[in-house]
Design a protein around this motif. Structure first.
Motif, short mmCIF file in Angstrom:
data_model
loop_
_atom_site.label_atom_id
_atom_site.label_comp_id
_atom_site.label_asym_id
_atom_site.label_seq_id
_atom_site.Cartn_x
_atom_site.Cartn_y
_atom_site.Cartn_z
N PRO A 103 0.81 -1.23 0.00
CA PRO A 103 0.00 0.00 0.00
C PRO A 103 0.84 1.27 0.00
CG PRO A 103 -0.80 -1.55 1.64
CD PRO A 103 0.47 -2.13 1.10
N GLU A 104 2.04 1.22 0.56
CA GLU A 104 2.84 2.44 0.65
C GLU A 104 3.62 2.73 -0.63
OE1 GLU A 104 3.28 -0.31 2.25
OE2 GLU A 104 5.37 -0.98 2.13
N THR A 105 3.45 1.89 -1.66
CA THR A 105 4.17 2.09 -2.92
C THR A 105 3.84 3.46 -3.51
OG1 THR A 105 3.90 -0.27 -3.32
CG2 THR A 105 4.70 1.06 -5.17
N ASP A 106 4.88 4.18 -3.92
CA ASP A 106 4.69 5.47 -4.57
C ASP A 106 3.94 5.25 -5.88
OD1 ASP A 106 4.86 7.93 -5.76
OD2 ASP A 106 7.05 8.10 -5.59
N PHE A 107 2.88 6.02 -6.05
CA PHE A 107 2.07 5.84 -7.25
C PHE A 107 2.87 6.08 -8.52
CE2 PHE A 107 -0.96 7.16 -10.51
CZ PHE A 107 -1.69 5.99 -10.60
N MET B 1 6.28 18.81 -0.96
CA MET B 1 5.18 18.13 -1.68
C MET B 1 5.22 16.64 -1.37
SD MET B 1 4.40 18.28 -5.75
CE MET B 1 4.69 16.55 -6.10
N ASN B 3 4.35 12.76 -1.92
CA ASN B 3 4.04 11.88 -3.05
C ASN B 3 2.79 11.06 -2.76
OD1 ASN B 3 6.08 12.62 -4.74
ND2 ASN B 3 7.52 11.12 -3.91
N LYS B 4 2.04 10.80 -3.80
CA LYS B 4 0.88 9.92 -3.66
C LYS B 4 1.33 8.47 -3.54
CE LYS B 4 -2.39 12.45 -6.50
NZ LYS B 4 -3.03 12.41 -7.82
N THR B 5 0.68 7.74 -2.64
CA THR B 5 0.93 6.31 -2.58
C THR B 5 -0.25 5.59 -3.22
OG1 THR B 5 -0.19 6.00 -0.48
CG2 THR B 5 2.14 6.58 -0.37
#
Lengths: 327, 327
Positions: A103-107, B1, B3-5
């Motif tokens: 879940p914590e993977t950077d998008f 900023m 980052n989106k996860t």
């Protein structure tokens, strides 16, 4: 009494037990190549469809620090295309991607994996047909590819005594690359030749065009995903073979980075993930094949000894399996 | 900023971004149902093939302590057959199994998973077409099924204002089962009714026969894998729908174990993995469908409001999504 673990049974033991378990399944007349080859093939409306499925797992098949996400995405496609190639150049049409993601993977990281997938799909004109994602501890990329087979489906079995054993390009590069990463990644910079070997590990190229060109001449084929040694065992073990170790093609980069001849041969035989073609062809057709694909080398001959024997300049060598074990 | 996860983007956000990324892919004329439905379908030699792929991950989709390995293997098959069913009863033919296994896994445990897979395959006459296994931290079961579609491929989209919304059997059992396991597993014994609910979680049954019988009458269909609420959103959101909550069929076991009416409805709407069919049908055909499959109930009607509205005995209710989030 101690219980057996998956590790103690081993990958090939495991596959054999599973095969036995399912052996009583009735053979379906539509099936042209059953389970156990690089692809499963079946006929639909007279067309041969070839299906392959591979999984890449973080820290088993790749490390995040060693591979760009674009490379990873592209590799997940290439390794499956390589399986389609080894059926005689079956043309990949549809791809299904299953991603397991912490879940914590950077998008952005995931987007880059998909960018790599997209680039490789564009190259082969493959359509994204399905994708699902699940939560997992490690990154998992599970890919299924459906390809349309040509007239000549080439299987792993089919080699006959007297056939020559051919391979494409050079061997050991990908294995050399991963060894360099294990030893030196994060510790020192890599020189140009080392980078070449690492790139062979991270960015393999399926030999789809080559396979399609020569398919009609071949008696058997596979791709070297688990190392040349395993590939030779798969296509030659039932008949037997004599392999001339000195004829295995090696890149100049491999020879410059790893000077020791024994080491070079070990990397070529047991270094996995070269994804080159390994095939057999009747002697009378060998020149035609070489003409169509100039990167082909012949490294040995099929025999009827039921054993794969290795020679170095005519002298038989004892070779013991020393490759990557999945479990 | 920051980052989106993956977690912050969410599963549906993620899928939308990926879809956009691949949107420019040229539409292939052979494709009958593109990515985004329960199966991807394409024509081969005039035959419609439907492909589905699902992954089960330990501690996300199941816990070793709560499910027998045979159940797990069978479930991995059933959930994919359920996807084939929801295309209008496409007949599953070939299955590909990818297993991720920790090396210390007891081999007997894995054999039992395969026994479950084999039993479910025998039930549907599915042929094992491929299998690979890789090392992983947690058990992963990645399944691909290829099914042959009938004349009537039923998609998720297609519902029209005035259509009735039908479902098979009862809802909320699987969600109730998993809730019981979370609360009481290892702490106390389960009674007969609780065991029934837990079995619904561990041993779902695809509604393949039912789907095949009624396919030709339907305007849309999906299966309730992520909960009835999500299924209704998928088939009805574009048009709109009015749902009568009191008409959602519930088992007597669910009602006895969870006495609170609000709780029952929450389990029915947001409890995942019931794998019942959710479909729409023109009013004039509704009786014929119910006659063919007596377990069908009608729970609402398609509108043109562009919203799925929920009513309890005629009074509109505010319902907020409260289901399982993959990430």
């Amino acid at each position: 009494m101690s219980n057996k673990t998956i590790s103690s049974v081993g990958e090939f033991g495991f596959i054999n037990i599973i095969k036995k378990k399912f052996a009583l399944q009735r053979r379906n007349k539509q099936v042209s190549v059953p389970i156990g080859d690089d692809c499963f093939c079946f006929k639909s409306g007279g067309i041969n469809l070839c299906v392959t499925k591979d999984m890449l797992v973080e820290d088993v098949h790749f490390k995040k620090e060693w591979t760009y996400p674009q490379e990873l995405g592209a590799k997940a496609v290439e390794v499956n295309v390589s399986d389609a190639a080894s059926m005689g150049g079956a043309l990949p049409k549809y791809i299904f991607i299953g991603l397991g993601l912490p879940p914590e993977t950077d998008f952005k990281y995931v987007e880059k994996i998909y960018q790599g997938i997209k680039n490789a799909c564009a190259k082969y004109k493959i359509l994204l047909a399905g994708g699902d994602s699940v939560k997992s501890d490690k990154i998992i990329i599970s890919v299924t590819v459906i390809a349309v087979g040509g007239k000549n489906i080439v299987q792993r079995t089919g080699a006959k005594a007297g056939d020559l054993i051919g391979v494409t390009n050079t061997f050991g590069n990908a294995g050399a690359g991963v060894e360099l990463l294990y030893k030196y990644a994060g510790k020192r910079k890599f020189n140009k030749e080392e980078k070449y070997l690492i790139k062979k590990q991270n960015s393999p190229q399926a030999r789809l065009k080559e396979a399609g060109k020569i398919a009609k001449y071949l008696t058997s084929m596979t791709d070297a995903s688990d190392g040349l040694y395993v590939s030779l065992d798969l296509i030659a073990a039932k008949a037997g073979a004599n392999i001339a170790l000195e004829k295995i093609p090696l890149s100049k980069e491999l020879k410059n980075v790893f000077k020791d001849k024994q080491k070079q041969i070990n990397l070529a035989l047991f270094g996995a993930e070269d994804f080159e073609l390994v095939f057999t062809v009747a002697k009378s057709k060998a020149a035609a094949v070489k003409k169509l694909v100039p990167t082909v080398s012949y490294i040995g001959e099929i025999t009827d000894s039921k054993k794969v024997k290795y020679f170095y300049n005519g002298k038989e060598q004892k070779i013991k399996y020393a490759g990557f074990k999945h479990f």
